[in-house]
Motif scaffolding. Sequence first.
Motif, PDB file in Angstrom:
ATOM      1  N   GLU A  43       0.833  -1.203   0.000  1.00 50.39           N
ATOM      2  CA  GLU A  43       0.000   0.000   0.000  1.00 50.39           C
ATOM      3  C   GLU A  43       0.868   1.253   0.000  1.00 50.39           C
ATOM      4  O   GLU A  43       0.586   2.227  -0.708  1.00 50.39           O
ATOM      5  N   LEU A  44       1.943   1.232   0.801  1.00 55.24           N
ATOM      6  CA  LEU A  44       2.849   2.379   0.869  1.00 55.24           C
ATOM      7  C   LEU A  44       3.481   2.636  -0.499  1.00 55.24           C
ATOM      8  O   LEU A  44       3.577   3.796  -0.947  1.00 55.24           O
ATOM      9  N   LYS A 294      -4.358  -0.110 -12.975  1.00 57.55           N
ATOM     10  CA  LYS A 294      -3.571  -1.244 -12.504  1.00 57.55           C
ATOM     11  C   LYS A 294      -3.752  -1.451 -11.004  1.00 57.55           C
ATOM     12  O   LYS A 294      -3.872  -2.597 -10.529  1.00 57.55           O
ATOM     13  N   GLN A 295      -3.784  -0.363 -10.251  1.00 55.14           N
ATOM     14  CA  GLN A 295      -3.871  -0.457  -8.791  1.00 55.14           C
ATOM     15  C   GLN A 295      -5.275  -0.785  -8.294  1.00 55.14           C
ATOM     16  O   GLN A 295      -5.443  -1.196  -7.141  1.00 55.14           O
ATOM     17  N   THR A 296      -6.292  -0.613  -9.154  1.00 57.21           N
ATOM     18  CA  THR A 296      -7.672  -0.830  -8.703  1.00 57.21           C
ATOM     19  C   THR A 296      -8.375  -1.952  -9.461  1.00 57.21           C
ATOM     20  O   THR A 296      -9.591  -2.117  -9.328  1.00 57.21           O
ATOM     21  N   SER A 297      -7.644  -2.724 -10.244  1.00 61.41           N
ATOM     22  CA  SER A 297      -8.269  -3.771 -11.068  1.00 61.41           C
ATOM     23  C   SER A 297      -8.237  -5.125 -10.358  1.00 61.41           C
ATOM     24  O   SER A 297      -7.543  -5.317  -9.355  1.00 61.41           O
ATOM     25  N   TYR A 298      -8.997  -6.066 -10.930  1.00 61.26           N
ATOM     26  CA  TYR A 298      -8.992  -7.453 -10.439  1.00 61.26           C
ATOM     27  C   TYR A 298      -8.833  -8.382 -11.632  1.00 61.26           C
ATOM     28  O   TYR A 298      -9.585  -8.311 -12.601  1.00 61.26           O
ATOM     29  N   ASN A 299      -7.819  -9.244 -11.565  1.00 65.35           N
ATOM     30  CA  ASN A 299      -7.556 -10.199 -12.633  1.00 65.35           C
ATOM     31  C   ASN A 299      -8.241 -11.519 -12.291  1.00 65.35           C
ATOM     32  O   ASN A 299      -7.815 -12.234 -11.380  1.00 65.35           O
ATOM     33  N   ALA A 300      -9.323 -11.813 -13.020  1.00 67.51           N
ATOM     34  CA  ALA A 300     -10.090 -13.021 -12.724  1.00 67.51           C
ATOM     35  C   ALA A 300      -9.300 -14.292 -13.028  1.00 67.51           C
ATOM     36  O   ALA A 300      -9.517 -15.325 -12.385  1.00 67.51           O
ATOM     37  N   ASP A 301      -8.418 -14.227 -13.982  1.00 67.63           N
ATOM     38  CA  ASP A 301      -7.630 -15.414 -14.334  1.00 67.63           C
ATOM     39  C   ASP A 301      -6.638 -15.777 -13.241  1.00 67.63           C
ATOM     40  O   ASP A 301      -6.493 -16.950 -12.874  1.00 67.63           O
ATOM     41  N   THR A 302      -5.944 -14.766 -12.740  1.00 66.68           N
ATOM     42  CA  THR A 302      -4.938 -15.026 -11.702  1.00 66.68           C
ATOM     43  C   THR A 302      -5.504 -14.857 -10.298  1.00 66.68           C
ATOM     44  O   THR A 302      -4.830 -15.184  -9.311  1.00 66.68           O
ATOM     45  N   GLU A 303      -6.742 -14.299 -10.246  1.00 70.27           N
ATOM     46  CA  GLU A 303      -7.392 -14.019  -8.955  1.00 70.27           C
ATOM     47  C   GLU A 303      -6.529 -13.097  -8.088  1.00 70.27           C
ATOM     48  O   GLU A 303      -6.465 -13.236  -6.877  1.00 70.27           O
ATOM     49  N   VAL A 304      -5.890 -12.140  -8.753  1.00 75.39           N
ATOM     50  CA  VAL A 304      -5.048 -11.159  -8.055  1.00 75.39           C
ATOM     51  C   VAL A 304      -5.693  -9.782  -8.189  1.00 75.39           C
ATOM     52  O   VAL A 304      -6.018  -9.343  -9.294  1.00 75.39           O
ATOM     53  N   ALA A 305      -5.865  -9.107  -7.057  1.00 73.23           N
ATOM     54  CA  ALA A 305      -6.475  -7.778  -7.044  1.00 73.23           C
ATOM     55  C   ALA A 305      -5.395  -6.716  -6.911  1.00 73.23           C
ATOM     56  O   ALA A 305      -4.334  -6.933  -6.330  1.00 73.23           O
ATOM     57  N   GLY A 306      -5.670  -5.549  -7.492  1.00 72.83           N
ATOM     58  CA  GLY A 306      -4.755  -4.425  -7.353  1.00 72.83           C
ATOM     59  C   GLY A 306      -4.655  -3.989  -5.902  1.00 72.83           C
ATOM     60  O   GLY A 306      -5.589  -4.161  -5.114  1.00 72.83           O
ATOM     61  N   THR A 307      -3.527  -3.398  -5.550  1.00 75.05           N
ATOM     62  CA  THR A 307      -3.264  -3.032  -4.163  1.00 75.05           C
ATOM     63  C   THR A 307      -4.309  -2.069  -3.617  1.00 75.05           C
ATOM     64  O   THR A 307      -4.694  -2.163  -2.452  1.00 75.05           O
ATOM     65  N   ILE A 309      -7.478  -1.580  -4.808  1.00 73.36           N
ATOM     66  CA  ILE A 309      -8.834  -1.860  -5.268  1.00 73.36           C
ATOM     67  C   ILE A 309      -9.833  -1.515  -4.156  1.00 73.36           C
ATOM     68  O   ILE A 309      -9.659  -1.862  -2.995  1.00 73.36           O
ATOM     69  N   GLY A 310     -10.865  -0.772  -4.539  1.00 75.92           N
ATOM     70  CA  GLY A 310     -11.874  -0.374  -3.575  1.00 75.92           C
ATOM     71  C   GLY A 310     -11.446   0.743  -2.645  1.00 75.92           C
ATOM     72  O   GLY A 310     -12.201   1.134  -1.748  1.00 75.92           O
ATOM     73  N   ASP A 311     -10.269   1.304  -2.851  1.00 79.22           N
ATOM     74  CA  ASP A 311      -9.758   2.369  -1.982  1.00 79.22           C
ATOM     75  C   ASP A 311     -10.504   3.665  -2.287  1.00 79.22           C
ATOM     76  O   ASP A 311     -10.530   4.136  -3.429  1.00 79.22           O
ATOM     77  N   SER A 312     -11.099   4.260  -1.280  1.00 81.54           N
ATOM     78  CA  SER A 312     -11.912   5.456  -1.481  1.00 81.54           C
ATOM     79  C   SER A 312     -11.077   6.658  -1.912  1.00 81.54           C
ATOM     80  O   SER A 312     -11.551   7.517  -2.669  1.00 81.54           O
TER      81      SER A 312
END
Length: 467
Positions: A43-44, A294-307, A309-312
Amino acid sequence: MSISSPGIGSGIDIQSIVPSLVAAERQPTLSRLAQKEASLQAELSAVGLLKSALSEFQSKLDGLKDTTTFSNRSASASDTSIASFTASNDVAAGSYSLEITSLATAQKLVTMQDYVVSEGTLEFTDAGGSFSVPLDSSNNSTIESLRDEINNAEDNIGVTATILVVNGSKRLVFTANDTGAENELTISGTSTSGDLDIYDYNSGTAIPDVNGDVASYYDQVTAATDAVFSVDGQSMTSASNVITDVIPDTTITLKEANPGNPITLSVSTDTSEVRNQIAGMIEGYNELVSLINKQTSYNADTEVAGTLIGDSLINSIEQQIRRTLTSQISNPDSDYTSLTSIGITTNSDGTLELNNEKLDTALETDYAGVSTLFSSDPEGIALKVNIILENYLQTSGTLDSRTESINDKLAGLTEDREALDLRSKKLETRLYAQYNAMDLLVAQLNSTGQWLASALDSLPGVVFEKK
């Protein structure tokens, strides 16, 4: 009875069991803290990258929010061999006709015979003042020393002396440093010994020498003249070939006479810098959007979310900037009141795309309108976006506070690890105490059993058969 080595009484490997139990107790907490630290570090890093991208985007807006960027002027001469032409950003666009009758020249004089130096004074005068050089047998007694004395004089009014050798005869050459009739030289010599062969020169007047003979002692190679020229048919003169006071905020440098063949001097708006600034803004914004995606996306194939994601915070930043860039300003005098109107549209991924033809049309037909769209205060889009960015990027601003909060949490993890170490130490001490007590008890029981067996073996008539 005391046990000097843990486990010796019971045969249990206490030295291995206790550390294993302590490690097993620590592991869930260590894993949780490590996972939390990795998340905070990620996150930092993401916040740092976001701040850097926002700062870079802000730098790309500097030119567009500054009205002087839209005041760039391009000056040109139709024939640069005749004259060169430059202009400041304050000059109005326009064109002018320039005809040069003659250039300004600097006077040059050459002595017609050897300079015989004895005692006296040599004085130089022009419209700006005068200075003199003393002559005697110990000071400036040679033509070389006289030349140096003239050139190095602190009060020299603008004369350069050189030496010309003609058929073995050394002659002095005097050249005025500045052009123009006002810089014509008057040279006079005063003899104190009666044999100083220095003659006055003033507009070609011949002065008798010490023998009474009349001679023109100087040959005027070049006369001191003003430039004669006209701008848009208006005749003018100038002592200099560099003209700065005819067309305000411009400089005309005369190079060659062109009587009867005027050239054109042009001042136009330079749109190239504005195009570069707009392209830079689009590039900076697209880099920012790519990072946010890139920081707010979710990759369904790898099931990896951006650091983030959902950050207000990052969502708020993106929405504010995008809303401002797609907004419309109020300008009843122009049709160009939004980025879309000048050819800047938004792609499906949020990035911007430029239609160069539409932008060129806007700049050519309504340059002032494009300037207002970006830089008018307080309506200009570049100005408004810059205010948004400044609120996040300023010292102790939102992003600094976010970074400080993350660092505080990381420091808290260090404290949690220290607390875990303390608890683990206490647990280890307690387990060693419990196992040692058990080991001692087992040792005591073994000792009692051995005594009983020995006692029973010693009873008369009693035989114990070992199996």
